[in-house]
Design a protein around this motif. Structure first.
Motif, mmCIF file in Angstrom:
data_model
loop_
_atom_site.group_PDB
_atom_site.id
_atom_site.type_symbol
_atom_site.label_atom_id
_atom_site.label_comp_id
_atom_site.label_asym_id
_atom_site.label_seq_id
_atom_site.Cartn_x
_atom_site.Cartn_y
_atom_site.Cartn_z
ATOM 1 N N GLY A 98 39.133 41.226 36.351
ATOM 2 C CA GLY A 98 38.103 40.558 37.141
ATOM 3 C C GLY A 98 38.112 41.016 38.588
ATOM 4 O O GLY A 98 37.062 41.290 39.174
ATOM 5 N N GLY A 99 39.294 41.113 39.176
ATOM 6 C CA GLY A 99 39.402 41.522 40.581
ATOM 7 C C GLY A 99 39.011 42.964 40.823
ATOM 8 O O GLY A 99 38.283 43.281 41.772
ATOM 9 N N ILE A 100 39.476 43.855 39.963
ATOM 10 C CA ILE A 100 39.191 45.286 40.145
ATOM 11 C C ILE A 100 37.714 45.585 39.880
ATOM 12 O O ILE A 100 37.062 46.275 40.669
ATOM 13 N N LEU A 101 37.175 45.052 38.788
ATOM 14 C CA LEU A 101 35.778 45.340 38.459
ATOM 15 C C LEU A 101 34.792 44.608 39.368
ATOM 16 O O LEU A 101 33.619 44.970 39.430
ATOM 17 N N PHE A 102 35.264 43.608 40.080
ATOM 18 C CA PHE A 102 34.423 42.937 41.063
ATOM 19 C C PHE A 102 34.152 43.868 42.244
ATOM 20 O O PHE A 102 33.093 43.795 42.862
ATOM 21 N N VAL A 103 35.085 44.766 42.534
ATOM 22 C CA VAL A 103 34.993 45.621 43.721
ATOM 23 C C VAL A 103 34.556 47.050 43.414
ATOM 24 O O VAL A 103 33.664 47.587 44.076
ATOM 25 N N LEU A 104 35.163 47.682 42.421
ATOM 26 C CA LEU A 104 34.945 49.127 42.210
ATOM 27 C C LEU A 104 33.491 49.536 41.967
ATOM 28 O O LEU A 104 33.015 50.482 42.599
#
Length: 149
Positions: free
Chosen positions: A84-90
């Motif tokens: 959730g955290g990584i795909l929220f940003v990348l």
């Protein structure tokens, strides 16, 4: 309301989609998450979502990012929180990089300038609708409205 836990692949696709469409700042991002996670898919309850949102508002840093990490963790533990955290940003970084390159190379062309100028009211509308939706779902008493104001 019956809570249905998604498969990891379903959640992965949601976080990926959110990363690509999360324009409008935290208010828009949080409203999109609430609309999808609570209303459409019923993956978490409104109560849990609002509690998580309240905790994220208390913590320093970007609350929408923290909410994505926390709800990802609620759904699939550490793997879900990281996803959730990584795909929220990348994906957002990729989209902004592409738009920046286009604007830097072709921003002086009237067509490109008009397209970018036309995006401004669309983003404002997305944020306004998001604020209205989250207000309707989270503020239930007159005192809540007073505190929000």
């Amino acid at each position: 309301m019956k809570i249905e836990k998604p498969t990891f692949n379903e959640a992965f696709l949601f976080w990926l989609k959110l990363g690509f469409i999360s324009f409008g700042g935290p208010a828009g991002q949080i409203a999109i998450m609430r609309d999808f996670l609570v209303d459409k898919k019923k993956w978490i309850s409104n109560y849990k979502f609002l509690n998580a949102l309240n905790y994220c508002y208390l913590l320093p840093g970007p609350e929408a990012q923290q909410l994505a990490i926390y709800t990802g963790w609620l759904l699939h533990g550490t793997k879900g929180g990281l996803t959730g955290g990584i795909l929220f940003v990348l994906p957002s970084i990729f989209v902004l990089l592409c738009l920046s390159i286009i604007y830097a190379l072709y921003g002086k062309l009237p067509l490109v300038y008009s397209i970018f100028d036309g995006l401004k009211p669309a983003v404002v509308a997305i944020v306004a609708v998001a604020l209205i939706r989250i207000t309707q779902k989270s503020l239930s008493h007159f005192i809540h409205y007073l505190i929000a104001l």
